[in-house]
Motif scaffolding. Structure first.
Motif: not given
Length: 388
Positions: A231-242, A276-282
């Motif tokens: 089981x893992x957890x990322x900082x944000x939902x966008x990071x999990x999707x990535x 892709x990281x640049x496009x979702x940076x915010x």
């Protein structure tokens, strides 16, 4: 870019681990109100529910229940199945699942005005999800996801992307690990776990085969996912999707027996991920981190962790044993420990096992638009640690 820094929060040679056992609730409640607690089938009682920056508290039948949050908690809407209990159809249910501990709490909002009840439930769910995210994000050191291999560390030469994640070690410990996804080679890819971004201390590796199980946890703004039994957890939902997208792309290549990528192809993969990281940076930049001036120039300052530091459990290091061989025990949560505001919990606090309520199903429909808030408003109700 936000400059990198060496903060006291950064993982050292022994990593960065936190206790996920019951801890004191901090400060004063960020929200309080009346909810209906479903303790068993057909038993629904009104309780005074207090949400804190790192957990929640309520009292039921004379027993004080104090639950602290961790990254491995989710909240989501539920509803009664048709024909379950006609007297409870006006109760709008949500659940708080401590899935790493196999514990679950069901609460509801009750009103003759169905629209108001729906909106009130949505507000509670959003507020609980923000508290969970704040606890999760407080554990991470400042970092950026990177695609470049580490100079002088040959084992990182096939890196696609790397960054910090929280890993569920066992029932009592969550550790911040540096997670690296590597490109496939000879019919298998690898996910390496390091103590820090320097990639000197190897915690272990998770082999990624074409049939590897990889899934996300379904919850409001939940950032948890699993790979095999981990089981893992990322900082944000966008990071999990990535992360899930990158892992899925590697699995597709394995399923199609794609040849091992050349150095030129690896660079092309990295460029695509960087774009892709640049496009979702915010979306991947969490709140609570800011650039401050210091004697040595600009530094990135993080919030204080909302879980207590602890020593990590013994690990199998190197390549002698796969990381999957580590024990991953699951037990029930016990509602114990100090209550809010420093109150000591009652000695007869009951043990909360997993609550299975027949006739309740998960409600996957999105919450009403009317309850949506801007990003700046989302965290306005959550005080910083120490603010009370």
């Amino acid at each position: 870019e936000v400059p990198s820094t060496e903060e006291s929060m950064s993982p050292g040679p022994n990593g960065l681990s936190f206790s996920t056992l019951q801890q004191p609730l901090r400060g004063t409640p960020i929200r309080e109100g009346r909810l209906w607690y479903l303790s068993a089938e057909d038993q629904v009682d009104a309780v005074h529910f207090s949400l804190y920056v790192n957990g929640f508290f309520f009292k039921h039948e004379g027993v004080e229940v104090s639950i602290s949050l961790s990254p491995f908690v989710l909240v989501r809407n539920c509803k009664f199945q048709s024909g379950y209990n006609a007297t409870l159809t006006d109760v709008k249910i949500f659940k708080i699942s401590l899935f790493a501990h196999s514990a679950c709490y069901y609460f509801g909002v009750r009103s003759d005005d169905e629209r108001w009840a729906e909106e009130e439930r949505s507000r509670w769910v959003l507020d609980v999800s923000r508290a969970i995210r704040l606890v999760t994000q407080s554990l991470f050191p400042p970092f950026h996801i990177t695609c470049a291999p580490v100079e002088g560390v040959p084992r990182t030469r096939r890196r696609l992307m790397a960054g910090y994640l929280v890993h569920h070690e066992d029932v009592s410990v969550a550790s911040v690990v540096y997670f690296e996804l590597q490109a496939h080679e000879k019919g298998m890819a690898r996910m390496m776990l390091y103590e820090s971004h320097r990639c000197q201390g190897v915690i272990g590796e998770i082999p990624l085969h074409e049939s590897a199980m990889c899934s996300e946890k379904i919850g409001i703004n939940c950032s948890c996912f699993s790979v095999e039994d981990h089981q893992f957890s990322t900082r944000t939902l966008a990071e999990r999707k990535l992360w899930l997208r990158a892992i899925s792309n590697v699995r597709v290549k394995l399923q199609n027996c794609a040849p091992d990528p050349t150095e030129e192809e690896l660079n092309s993969f990295r460029v695509a991920i960087k774009e892709h990281l640049l496009s979702i940076r915010a979306a991947i930049q969490p709140p609570g981190f800011k650039v401050v001036n210091s004697a040595n120039g600009l530094k990135c300052q993080s919030m204080d962790p909302l879980l207590q530091r602890c020593h990590p459990p013994p690990r199998c290091r190197g390549n002698k044993a796969p990381y999957g061989s580590l024990p991953m025990s699951v037990t029930a949560i016990k509602a114990s420990g100090p209550g809010p505001g420093g109150k000591s919990a009652d000695s007869e606090v009951a043990e909360e096992s997993r609550i299975e309520l027949q006739g309740i199903q998960v409600e996957l429909r999105p919450m009403p638009r009317a309850t949506a808030r801007t990003r700046s408003e989302e965290f306005a109700v959550v005080p910083k640690p120490g603010d009370g």
